[in-house]
Write a protein that holds these residues in place. Structure first.
Motif, PDB file in Angstrom:
ATOM      1  N   GLN A   8       0.724  -1.109   0.076  1.00  0.00           N
ATOM      2  CA  GLN A   8       0.030  -0.060  -0.007  1.00  0.00           C
ATOM      3  C   GLN A   8       0.886   1.345  -0.032  1.00  0.00           C
ATOM      4  OE1 GLN A   8      -3.160   0.059   2.750  1.00  0.00           O
ATOM      5  NE2 GLN A   8      -3.263  -2.318   2.802  1.00  0.00           N
ATOM      6  N   THR A   9       2.187   1.077  -0.110  1.00  0.00           N
ATOM      7  CA  THR A   9       3.081   2.231  -0.319  1.00  0.00           C
ATOM      8  C   THR A   9       2.571   3.153  -1.347  1.00  0.00           C
ATOM      9  OG1 THR A   9       4.992   0.876   0.477  1.00  0.00           O
ATOM     10  CG2 THR A   9       5.320   2.881  -0.724  1.00  0.00           C
ATOM     11  N   TRP A  10       2.348   4.585  -1.121  1.00  0.00           N
ATOM     12  CA  TRP A  10       1.978   5.511  -1.973  1.00  0.00           C
ATOM     13  C   TRP A  10       2.811   5.298  -3.471  1.00  0.00           C
ATOM     14  CZ3 TRP A  10      -0.144  10.615   0.258  1.00  0.00           C
ATOM     15  CH2 TRP A  10      -1.211  10.149   1.178  1.00  0.00           C
ATOM     16  N   ALA A  11       2.262   5.584  -4.532  1.00  0.00           N
ATOM     17  CA  ALA A  11       3.031   5.409  -5.821  1.00  0.00           C
ATOM     18  C   ALA A  11       3.930   6.733  -5.655  1.00  0.00           C
ATOM     19  CB  ALA A  11       1.672   5.767  -7.115  1.00  0.00           C
ATOM     20  N   ARG A  12       3.410   7.934  -5.258  1.00  0.00           N
ATOM     21  CA  ARG A  12       4.379   8.982  -5.218  1.00  0.00           C
ATOM     22  C   ARG A  12       5.851   8.586  -4.809  1.00  0.00           C
ATOM     23  NH1 ARG A  12       2.573  13.723  -2.528  1.00  0.00           N
ATOM     24  NH2 ARG A  12       4.518  14.509  -2.021  1.00  0.00           N
ATOM     25  N   HIS A  13       5.763   7.791  -3.875  1.00  0.00           N
ATOM     26  CA  HIS A  13       7.196   7.165  -3.266  1.00  0.00           C
ATOM     27  C   HIS A  13       7.846   6.427  -4.229  1.00  0.00           C
ATOM     28  CE1 HIS A  13       6.018   9.847   0.128  1.00  0.00           C
ATOM     29  NE2 HIS A  13       5.083   8.954   0.537  1.00  0.00           N
TER      30      HIS A  13
ATOM     31  N   LEU B 205      12.133   5.078  -7.989  1.00  0.00           N
ATOM     32  CA  LEU B 205      12.493   4.727  -9.415  1.00  0.00           C
ATOM     33  C   LEU B 205      13.303   5.524  -9.970  1.00  0.00           C
ATOM     34  CD1 LEU B 205       9.053   3.786 -11.102  1.00  0.00           C
ATOM     35  CD2 LEU B 205      10.684   2.099 -10.197  1.00  0.00           C
ATOM     36  N   ASP B 206      13.233   6.800  -9.913  1.00  0.00           N
ATOM     37  CA  ASP B 206      14.237   7.720 -10.241  1.00  0.00           C
ATOM     38  C   ASP B 206      15.500   7.730  -9.942  1.00  0.00           C
ATOM     39  OD1 ASP B 206      12.765   8.851 -12.366  1.00  0.00           O
ATOM     40  OD2 ASP B 206      12.367  10.788 -11.233  1.00  0.00           O
TER      41      ASP B 206
ATOM     42  N   ASP C 265       0.571  13.970  -9.534  1.00  0.00           N
ATOM     43  CA  ASP C 265       0.443  15.029  -8.807  1.00  0.00           C
ATOM     44  C   ASP C 265       0.951  16.281  -9.402  1.00  0.00           C
ATOM     45  OD1 ASP C 265       3.008  14.726  -7.906  1.00  0.00           O
ATOM     46  OD2 ASP C 265       2.724  15.200  -5.983  1.00  0.00           O
TER      47      ASP C 265
ATOM     48  N   VAL D 114       7.509   6.058  -7.173  1.00  0.00           N
ATOM     49  CA  VAL D 114       7.970   6.656  -8.568  1.00  0.00           C
ATOM     50  C   VAL D 114       9.180   7.610  -8.427  1.00  0.00           C
ATOM     51  CG1 VAL D 114       7.439   8.390 -10.313  1.00  0.00           C
ATOM     52  CG2 VAL D 114       5.745   6.792  -9.533  1.00  0.00           C
ATOM     53  N   ASP D 115       8.960   8.203  -7.255  1.00  0.00           N
ATOM     54  CA  ASP D 115      10.532   8.970  -6.775  1.00  0.00           C
ATOM     55  C   ASP D 115      11.709   8.189  -6.452  1.00  0.00           C
ATOM     56  OD1 ASP D 115       8.995  11.424  -7.021  1.00  0.00           O
ATOM     57  OD2 ASP D 115       8.732  11.589  -4.651  1.00  0.00           O
TER      58      ASP D 115
ATOM     59  N   TRP E 132       8.032   6.617 -16.127  1.00  0.00           N
ATOM     60  CA  TRP E 132       6.864   6.721 -14.944  1.00  0.00           C
ATOM     61  C   TRP E 132       6.928   8.294 -14.462  1.00  0.00           C
ATOM     62  CZ3 TRP E 132       2.922   3.316 -14.756  1.00  0.00           C
ATOM     63  CH2 TRP E 132       2.959   2.147 -15.473  1.00  0.00           C
ATOM     64  N   ARG E 133       5.726   8.887 -14.121  1.00  0.00           N
ATOM     65  CA  ARG E 133       5.868   9.962 -13.399  1.00  0.00           C
ATOM     66  C   ARG E 133       4.963  10.019 -12.441  1.00  0.00           C
ATOM     67  NH1 ARG E 133       7.339  14.191 -17.400  1.00  0.00           N
ATOM     68  NH2 ARG E 133       6.309  15.511 -15.991  1.00  0.00           N
ATOM     69  N   ARG E 134       4.838  11.177 -11.385  1.00  0.00           N
ATOM     70  CA  ARG E 134       4.165  11.207 -10.320  1.00  0.00           C
ATOM     71  C   ARG E 134       2.850  12.051 -11.187  1.00  0.00           C
ATOM     72  NH1 ARG E 134       6.962  13.220  -5.038  1.00  0.00           N
ATOM     73  NH2 ARG E 134       5.089  14.390  -5.073  1.00  0.00           N
TER      74      ARG E 134
ATOM     75  N   VAL F 153       1.105   8.328 -12.615  1.00  0.00           N
ATOM     76  CA  VAL F 153       0.292   7.479 -11.825  1.00  0.00           C
ATOM     77  C   VAL F 153       0.116   8.404 -10.447  1.00  0.00           C
ATOM     78  CG1 VAL F 153       2.418   6.293 -10.964  1.00  0.00           C
ATOM     79  CG2 VAL F 153       0.168   5.191 -10.658  1.00  0.00           C
ATOM     80  N   GLY F 154      -1.271   8.280 -10.167  1.00  0.00           N
ATOM     81  CA  GLY F 154      -1.961   8.999  -9.123  1.00  0.00           C
ATOM     82  C   GLY F 154      -1.081   8.650  -7.781  1.00  0.00           C
ATOM     83  N   ASP F 155      -0.920   9.849  -7.155  1.00  0.00           N
ATOM     84  CA  ASP F 155      -0.117   9.817  -5.708  1.00  0.00           C
ATOM     85  C   ASP F 155      -0.314   8.522  -4.815  1.00  0.00           C
ATOM     86  OD1 ASP F 155       1.152  12.105  -5.600  1.00  0.00           O
ATOM     87  OD2 ASP F 155       0.445  12.676  -3.519  1.00  0.00           O
ATOM     88  N   GLN F 156      -1.451   8.296  -4.443  1.00  0.00           N
ATOM     89  CA  GLN F 156      -1.832   7.118  -3.615  1.00  0.00           C
ATOM     90  C   GLN F 156      -2.121   5.951  -4.056  1.00  0.00           C
ATOM     91  OE1 GLN F 156      -4.652   8.519  -0.435  1.00  0.00           O
ATOM     92  NE2 GLN F 156      -4.100  10.800  -0.900  1.00  0.00           N
ATOM     93  N   THR F 157      -1.954   5.561  -5.361  1.00  0.00           N
ATOM     94  CA  THR F 157      -2.059   4.167  -5.917  1.00  0.00           C
ATOM     95  C   THR F 157      -1.144   3.336  -5.368  1.00  0.00           C
ATOM     96  OG1 THR F 157      -2.522   5.385  -8.014  1.00  0.00           O
ATOM     97  CG2 THR F 157      -1.852   3.205  -8.128  1.00  0.00           C
TER      98      THR F 157
END
Lengths: 370, 370
Positions: free
Chosen positions: A103-108, A113-114, B125, A110-111, B121-123, B100-104
């Motif tokens: 359930q880790t947020w995608a924002r983290h 991954l970079d 937000d 994706v960051d 992949w990008r955030r 991809v949405g932040d909380q996905t």
């Protein structure tokens, strides 16, 4: 307890070829160190090395919420102008394979991954799922207490203590939620009240529709039971069916009888060693034979523990055998769109002595006066 | 409304070079199509092409929850034995860049990484954040209603309708939560009650500690206000301070006076065109000058809307200027570990006519009898 869980997790990481496991929001973190991350954008993340240390990266202003365990993990608080993703990447080093909590947020993600382009990414539930799915004696006690509390609310509904007819689904839903809290839940995850044709929508919640006499009412509710020491608690989840005002039509009584037999058969089939899909089949074959197969549109159940839906899933295609300590719902349903529907649900634990239901409230269709 | 939002999102995708945007759990999906995904493992995901269609991939048993808008998006229900990740990958085609949405949930992101190895992949937000941060008249009305409801609860606390002394923080917290619901909130996000030294921990929640006479009590509460039509609602979030039993010591009165002046100054500074970090500085410089700089350990505020923490962040380093329609908290705090702490918080909207506070309950330290 947490030392043992961390050791088992590291062993599973070794088996799976995972170098670092990252746990953030969701049930992995409370399972591993007894701390639940706040579901907010500020990053909280445990960086767990298979062959190295564990470090909890956490906003400095939340550090005071953590029960420290210097022997198990270090705490690294970050300030508002710090870069927590850079911090996690540094703590990871240069791992080949990183598993990240469900359930880790995608924002983290994706960051990360970079920052870590050479890393291979995996789902952590391949590691923690099977561990979390095998509940120990303490966890089963917690599930038992959660189930008993939900049962007390079910019994209150069955005794007619809650008025249905003339109130909206939402009003009844709120009353059930209040009663779950009064019976010891720390919070309520959901309180579905679906009357008449709404009962044909499995994930209908509760609406402003007023419940009338001569209707079916489905009540599916659950939450997180409070633990004595404030550590993250375990979930309840149960469904019972009501007919309000007058006698139910024969057609519905027959439908419910099929459902009741299907649910009992699946509970009885939930024996250690039985593949999950066979438990699903035990319910499904009875519903199929009665001609309702196309109306049973979901799986038979889901695992439950610190989170309401987790391994093991009781579904066609899952040939994993049940192991002692698995805890899961058994909740077949029959849904006739536009008309009515029914579901019957208990939480069950697979034990060496056979299936142990966490819910024992009367399984019959409850007929209530208007 | 949703048509306009989708159009603006597609335009922002074009500016950012994003081919496909994926929205799942979290606020992007309700913002874009008025539907909130259930926070469960079964995948719900909107696949939004910049130059093509939008499709909502959703568990078949949840399809009935969606208000259909054939003109805006197609619905693709998946069955229990389907592969929803494969479905999303197919719908994406072969995009160069996906946001991809932040909380996905990470589980879905990791699964998609495997299926779409050539994708960048990008955030999301970066796309939706600035759009969601600029509230329209309808949204500001909703925030106003949410703030007024929270204000009513604050006024009840300030009028002494809730007993503090002799009760646990948790009991007071539950009562505040009940009052938020009674005043029209659909659910409560948090209800922090922190007494004495607990007020020095910004994210302390509420414990079994009994509140004593002669103590400070911090109350920070908020939730999601119910909308008339059941669409996802907007958040409240406010903090007020109490001294219970006797007169507060001069030292605390002075500390609170500094905080009060800092908070007012930051609200006054929240003018369209002002960089967010300057609003933070407006509060911080007053607290610094009074010698409490090291005790103000968090940023001044966060955006708020469909979600409780979103753009814009009122923090050092954020040089983005406020735009009309930005809604955010102004909540400086002073925390003296082991002793006491204080925070004062309103939600404020930046308008062409100047900062408009959504909270107007008395900002003074409330002194209550024991």
């Amino acid at each position: 307890m947490y030392a043992e869980r961390l050791a088992r997790t590291r062993a599973a990481m070794a088996d799976a070829g995972v170098d670092v496991l990252l746990a953030s929001v969701g049930p992995d973190l409370p399972y591993l160190i007894g701390y639940e991350a706040m579901p907010l954008p500020r990053l909280t993340m445990l960086v767990l090395h298979r062959d190295g240390p564990a470090t909890l990266v956490i906003p400095r202003l939340e550090v005071a919420r953590v029960v420290e365990r210097d022997d198990l993990f270090a705490i690294h608080g970050w300030d508002e102008t710090d870069d927590p993703i850079g911090l996690v990447a540094d703590l990871c080093g240069r791992p080949g394979t990183v598993a990240v909590g469900d359930q880790t947020w995608a924002r983290h993600v994706v960051d990360l991954l970079d920052r870590m382009p050479a890393t291979r990414w995996r789902r952590a539930d391949g590691i923690t799922g099977p561990l979390r799915a095998r509940k120990d004696a303490f966890e089963i006690d917690q599930l038992r207490a959660a189930g008993a509390a939900a049962d007390r609310v079910a019994a209150q509904l069955q005794a007619g203590e809650v008025r249905f007819v003339g109130r909206t689904e939402a009003e009844v839903s709120e009353e059930i939620a209040r009663r779950l809290l009064a019976e010891g839940h720390a919070h309520v995850n959901f309180s579905i009240v679906a009357a008449g044709a709404n009962a044909a929508s499995p994930h209908h919640h509760a609406s402003d529709r007023v419940i009338a006499a001569g209707e079916v009412v489905l009540c599916d509710f659950g939450g997180v039971f409070a633990t004595p020491d404030g550590t993250p608690g375990y979930c309840s989840d149960m469904t019972r069916m009501f007919w309000v005002g007058g006698e139910p039509p024969t057609e519905f009584v027959e439908l419910y009888d099929v459902l009741h037999r299907a649910q009992s058969a699946a509970v009885a089939a939930a024996v250690v060693g039985t593949p999950c899909q066979d438990v699903d089949r035990a319910a499904r074959s009875i519903i199929d034979a009665a001609g309702f197969g196309a109306a049973f549109i979901h799986r038979t159940g889901h695992g439950i523990g610190l989170f309401e839906h987790e391994d093991p899933y009781i579904v066609a295609g899952n040939d994993a055998p049940l192991v002692a300590g698995n805890a899961f719902s058994i909740e077949p349903g029959i849904y006739l769109e536009g008309r009515w529907g029914a579901r019957l649900e208990d939480i069950v634990v697979a034990t060496p002595q056979g299936p142990e239901p966490m819910n024992r409230a009367d399984h019959r269709l409850t007929v209530l006066d208007a």
